[in-house]
Each structure stands twice: as structure tokens, then as C-alpha cells.
Motif scaffolding. Sequence first.
Motif, PDB file in Angstrom:
ATOM      1  N   ASP A 170      63.721 -39.230   8.540  1.00 31.65           N
ATOM      2  CA  ASP A 170      64.351 -40.496   8.935  1.00 31.65           C
ATOM      3  C   ASP A 170      63.430 -41.667   8.598  1.00 31.65           C
ATOM      4  O   ASP A 170      62.318 -41.482   8.109  1.00 31.65           O
ATOM      5  N   ARG A 171      63.908 -42.866   8.896  1.00 32.30           N
ATOM      6  CA  ARG A 171      63.198 -44.085   8.530  1.00 32.30           C
ATOM      7  C   ARG A 171      61.814 -44.168   9.188  1.00 32.30           C
ATOM      8  O   ARG A 171      60.833 -44.567   8.562  1.00 32.30           O
ATOM      9  N   SER A 172      61.731 -43.777  10.485  1.00 32.68           N
ATOM     10  CA  SER A 172      60.428 -43.935  11.155  1.00 32.68           C
ATOM     11  C   SER A 172      59.388 -42.967  10.576  1.00 32.68           C
ATOM     12  O   SER A 172      58.210 -43.328  10.436  1.00 32.68           O
ATOM     13  N   GLU A 202      52.493 -45.507   5.652  1.00 33.60           N
ATOM     14  CA  GLU A 202      51.295 -46.141   6.240  1.00 33.60           C
ATOM     15  C   GLU A 202      50.082 -45.240   6.084  1.00 33.60           C
ATOM     16  O   GLU A 202      48.977 -45.711   5.829  1.00 33.60           O
ATOM     17  N   SER A 203      50.302 -43.910   6.204  1.00 30.75           N
ATOM     18  CA  SER A 203      49.167 -42.989   6.058  1.00 30.75           C
ATOM     19  C   SER A 203      48.696 -42.929   4.599  1.00 30.75           C
ATOM     20  O   SER A 203      47.542 -42.623   4.323  1.00 30.75           O
ATOM     21  N   ARG A 204      49.601 -43.208   3.649  1.00 24.56           N
ATOM     22  CA  ARG A 204      49.250 -43.107   2.234  1.00 24.56           C
ATOM     23  C   ARG A 204      48.754 -44.417   1.639  1.00 24.56           C
ATOM     24  O   ARG A 204      47.768 -44.441   0.910  1.00 24.56           O
ATOM     25  N   ILE A 205      49.489 -45.518   1.907  1.00 25.73           N
ATOM     26  CA  ILE A 205      49.155 -46.785   1.229  1.00 25.73           C
ATOM     27  C   ILE A 205      48.863 -47.920   2.208  1.00 25.73           C
ATOM     28  O   ILE A 205      48.709 -49.066   1.816  1.00 25.73           O
ATOM     29  N   GLY A 206      48.804 -47.570   3.516  1.00 24.70           N
ATOM     30  CA  GLY A 206      48.408 -48.567   4.508  1.00 24.70           C
ATOM     31  C   GLY A 206      49.499 -49.556   4.879  1.00 24.70           C
ATOM     32  O   GLY A 206      49.261 -50.508   5.619  1.00 24.70           O
ATOM     33  N   GLU A 207      50.718 -49.357   4.375  1.00 26.75           N
ATOM     34  CA  GLU A 207      51.845 -50.237   4.740  1.00 26.75           C
ATOM     35  C   GLU A 207      53.131 -49.512   4.410  1.00 26.75           C
ATOM     36  O   GLU A 207      53.120 -48.529   3.671  1.00 26.75           O
ATOM     37  N   THR A 208      54.254 -50.013   4.977  1.00 29.56           N
ATOM     38  CA  THR A 208      55.523 -49.383   4.623  1.00 29.56           C
ATOM     39  C   THR A 208      56.273 -50.300   3.665  1.00 29.56           C
ATOM     40  O   THR A 208      55.812 -51.389   3.340  1.00 29.56           O
TER      41      THR A 208
END
Length: 400
Positions: A82-84, A91-97
Motif C-alpha cells: 500500500d501507499r504507506s 524513505e529508507s532507500r532515498i531519504g524521501e518519498t
Amino acid sequence: GERRMSARTIVLLALFAVIAQGVSAQTIEYRCGNYRFTYEDHELDIESIGTSFMALRAHFTELCGFDPDPEVHFASVRILPDRSSFDRYLESRIGETRNQYVFLKYGKPELSELVLYPVGEEKGYEAFAGPSLNRQLFLQYLYGYVLEPPVWLRDGFQAWVENLSVDDGDQDGYSPWLETAKNYAMDPEKSLPVRSILLAETGTYEAARLYPLSWALVAFFLQTERTGYRRFLHETFAVLESPDGYNRRTQEENTRIVHERFDRTARFASADEDFMNWISGQKTFTELLNAGVAAYTSGRYAEAEKNLVRATELQKNDPLPFYYLGLSAYASGDHDDARMWYLRALDNGADAATVHWAISLTAYAVKDWQAARLYMEKARELNPSRYTEKAENLLRSMPE
């Protein structure tokens, strides 16, 4: 001592249970052609998703001609539930969504992955389908062969495939880029010569200007009747495909190599003129609608119909062209068609009172008093201030 030990064991076991619960959603892996899926939701119809992704990929191969071998060129897709979960993962990969699907590109293509999540209740391909998916799937495809493609090619094609039909690889409807691209191309301040678009690198021009013009250039190459331009595209992909399967040249080198090929072709001397002729002949939705309304207003109904029908082909969901087609058919005495067009306008969300009134007049004209009464009363109910008096006058003139 033993009791303390067992208490500690219990705590550890409880802790493991909590950890296990945190990752309890077992990830499942699935392969389909070039795609390697990782997902958690058991209910996903992963086969339909895989089949549709491969169908789109086949259309990309038709456009670009790169080696399709799934053993050499595979593509990783991670589907989050899902979206969350999507937000957390990014966020865990690139520090932002991001607010739409993302292709995470790394220097090694095998580490790169497309990150998705389903929208709505669907469990198959429909949960992901749309312009955002097409764009990201295409970027993943292109970057699987070329580390740094020329900007015009990357952006022009990702915009072009936005409404590529999964079924037949044709353009499915109207490109949202035509209006902007045409405005830019026709504006001496904003337009760019073909060679400047081909030579552009990241940062040469602002993206808001280069992106629509790149779309227009690719659309021109693909759709013009001058076959030399289509051939140039095929040659471009051939020179970008590396013999060892992965082109590691810089963006600058790839851009230069492709531009030099273009420059060597004598018949492309007229490219700017050819491009401008092509784009000025591409009618936008607004142009067709305005031409249709103007023709209707001045009583040229056949011409109105021609422009308005083309407008409906570009924007299937806009009520205005359907409404004016109704007015035009009514004015030329074709009451059955008028009613059909009005009902289509209503389906597309036209103002209900206006359309009910128009249908009542169509029924009145063919002396279908029952339908006329029904639609008049509905129009009056929906907009009393505008239609009460008009309806009463007409209702009085009808036989009981």
C-alpha cells in the motif's frame, strides 16, 4: 538460576515473535519473461500483471529494437502492499518519498528496481495501469541498455509512451503534451531548433521547456510521412546499443554520437521547417473545439460536426463537444442524432438542467409530447430560475 534463564528465554522468544511479526508478510518472488517481481500481497494477480508488463515491453522493443533476451536483460519490480509501505520503503532507500511510482536507478542495472503499490481495490494490472506506470516501465527498459541516454530521447519517449495502449501499442487517445508543445514551438521565445533539442544535455535548458519539445520531436519522428526521420530513430537505437549489452558512455558522448549521425544526413537540412509544418498541422483539442463552435454559430453545420467529432476523439470525457454536436444536429434538423449527442454530454457531466432543456426541445420538435414534458419538468426542477417561465410557455402550447 534455571528460573532466571527460562524467563530470559521467554523474553527472547517473545522478542523474536515480535520481530517475526514485523516481517511476517513473507515476500514472494515471481518471474515472467524479463521481469522479476518481489511482492507480499498473496492476493495479487501476479500473472496478469506479468503478462501486461511483458506486453508493454514488447511494444518498447518494437519502438527501440534492443535485444530482448530475458537472461541478459532482466528488470526487478518491487510491489509494496500500500501507499504507506511505499513511502516507508522509499524513505529508507532515498531519504524521501514521491507522489508517484519510482524507478530507482543505480550504476549497475541489476541493482535498479521499479517500486510500485496498487491503487484502489483491483488486484491485477488495472491496479497499476496508467501514464505513471508506462513512463517508469519505459525508463527501466531504456536504462537496462543505456546508462546515460540523450535527454531528448529519454524524455521524449517517456512522454510518448504515457498513453501507449497495452493491447496494440498504439497511442490510446490524446497526448496531454500536444497543447504545451505546440504553444512552445510556435513561440519564438520558447521554441528550439531541432538540432538544439538533439544536442541538449541535463541543464542546458529548463526541463519545463525541453520536455514537451522532446515529446513533440519524438512524435514527429514517429508520425511524419517522411520515412528518413523514422529511419534515423532506428539508427539511433542501433548506435546506442552496446555490443556487450550495456552502453556505459557518458550522456555527452551519447548525445554527440547521435547528433553527428543526424548532421551527416543531407536531407535533414530542412528539419526545422519539416518539424514546424508537422506540429502546426497537429490540431489541439482547444483548436478543434473552437473551430467547431465557430462553424456552428455561423450555420456551417457539416464543418462544425467534422471538427467537433475530432475533438471528441481527442478528449472522450469532455462534455462540451458533445453538447455542441447536439446543438448542430438539432439546427440541421437531425433530431435523433441531437438527442444521442445530448445524452453523451450528460454522461460526461454536462450541466444537467441545460441538457435536459435541450433534449426537451428536440422531443418537442418531433411532437413527442410525453418526452418533451418529462425533460422540461426535469430542467425546471434542476434550475427553476432559468427554466420555470420558459417551460410554462411551451407546456401551455402542447396538446394535452
